[in-house]
Scaffold this motif. Structure first.
Motif, PDB file in Angstrom:
ATOM      1  N   GLU A 100      37.843  14.109 -39.389  1.00 59.49           N
ATOM      2  CA  GLU A 100      39.225  13.696 -39.149  1.00 59.49           C
ATOM      3  C   GLU A 100      40.206  14.825 -39.460  1.00 59.49           C
ATOM      4  O   GLU A 100      41.236  14.958 -38.817  1.00 59.49           O
ATOM      5  N   LYS A 101      39.874  15.631 -40.454  1.00 56.57           N
ATOM      6  CA  LYS A 101      40.756  16.719 -40.883  1.00 56.57           C
ATOM      7  C   LYS A 101      40.225  18.075 -40.418  1.00 56.57           C
ATOM      8  O   LYS A 101      40.356  19.080 -41.117  1.00 56.57           O
ATOM      9  N   ASN A 102      39.642  18.089 -39.228  1.00 55.03           N
ATOM     10  CA  ASN A 102      38.980  19.274 -38.681  1.00 55.03           C
ATOM     11  C   ASN A 102      39.895  20.491 -38.666  1.00 55.03           C
ATOM     12  O   ASN A 102      39.519  21.574 -39.112  1.00 55.03           O
ATOM     13  N   GLU A 103      41.101  20.357 -38.144  1.00 53.82           N
ATOM     14  CA  GLU A 103      42.029  21.488 -38.033  1.00 53.82           C
ATOM     15  C   GLU A 103      42.437  21.992 -39.419  1.00 53.82           C
ATOM     16  O   GLU A 103      42.502  23.193 -39.652  1.00 53.82           O
ATOM     17  N   GLU A 104      42.711  21.073 -40.328  1.00 51.32           N
ATOM     18  CA  GLU A 104      43.085  21.451 -41.686  1.00 51.32           C
ATOM     19  C   GLU A 104      41.944  22.224 -42.361  1.00 51.32           C
ATOM     20  O   GLU A 104      42.156  23.229 -43.037  1.00 51.32           O
ATOM     21  N   PHE A 105      40.712  21.751 -42.131  1.00 50.12           N
ATOM     22  CA  PHE A 105      39.535  22.418 -42.680  1.00 50.12           C
ATOM     23  C   PHE A 105      39.399  23.833 -42.117  1.00 50.12           C
ATOM     24  O   PHE A 105      39.165  24.785 -42.855  1.00 50.12           O
TER      25      PHE A 105
END
Length: 141
Positions: free
Chosen positions: A84-89
């Motif tokens: 869900e937090k792919n971009e943040e990761f």
């Protein structure tokens, strides 16, 4: 653990100053009784003391112990949250990698120094390069 079923003369670990009282006062403490194979007193080793050395023989399953060390202590990464937090990761990872790369370059520069661009340090010694030059000159003749 005590010195198991040994002859009394092989069990004592301390003797009184007058050499009258001899008793077993030293023990091996363990929470894994099954790995202890033998406990004995070293009676021929002179320590210069009124105490004698206690020796324990253990049998450890190295593969099992290694697996215990490698087992994650009940924590796992929440994969769903990570997706869900792919971009943040990706951004956090890129920032950390950039910082790490910069740190590596700084340490490399401090330790190894810098050279001018285009002037690469040869992996061959000066002597080896001279021998190669001499060999190529001979081949041309």
């Amino acid at each position: 653990m005590n010195s198991f079923k040994k002859h009394p003369i092989r069990k004592w670990t301390w003797r009184s100053p007058n050499n009258v009282i001899k008793t077993e006062i030293h023990f091996i403490i363990t929470n894994q009784k099954n790995i202890i194979k033998d406990v004995s007193v070293l009676n021929k080793f002179n320590t210069g003391s009124d105490h004698r050395l206690v020796r324990v023989r253990v049998s450890i399953d190295v593969k099992l112990e290694r697996q215990k060390q490698l087992v994650n202590k009940g924590k796992t990464i929440n994969i769903e949250s990570l997706r869900e937090k792919n971009e943040e990761f990706k951004m956090a990872l890129q920032e950390r990698l950039t910082q790490t790369t910069e740190e590596l370059m700084t340490v490399a520069e401090e330790i190894g120094g810098m050279t001018e661009r285009g002037k690469h340090n040869s992996k061959l010694s000066v002597e080896t390069r001279n021998l190669l030059t001499k060999k190529s000159d001979e081949d041309r003749k």
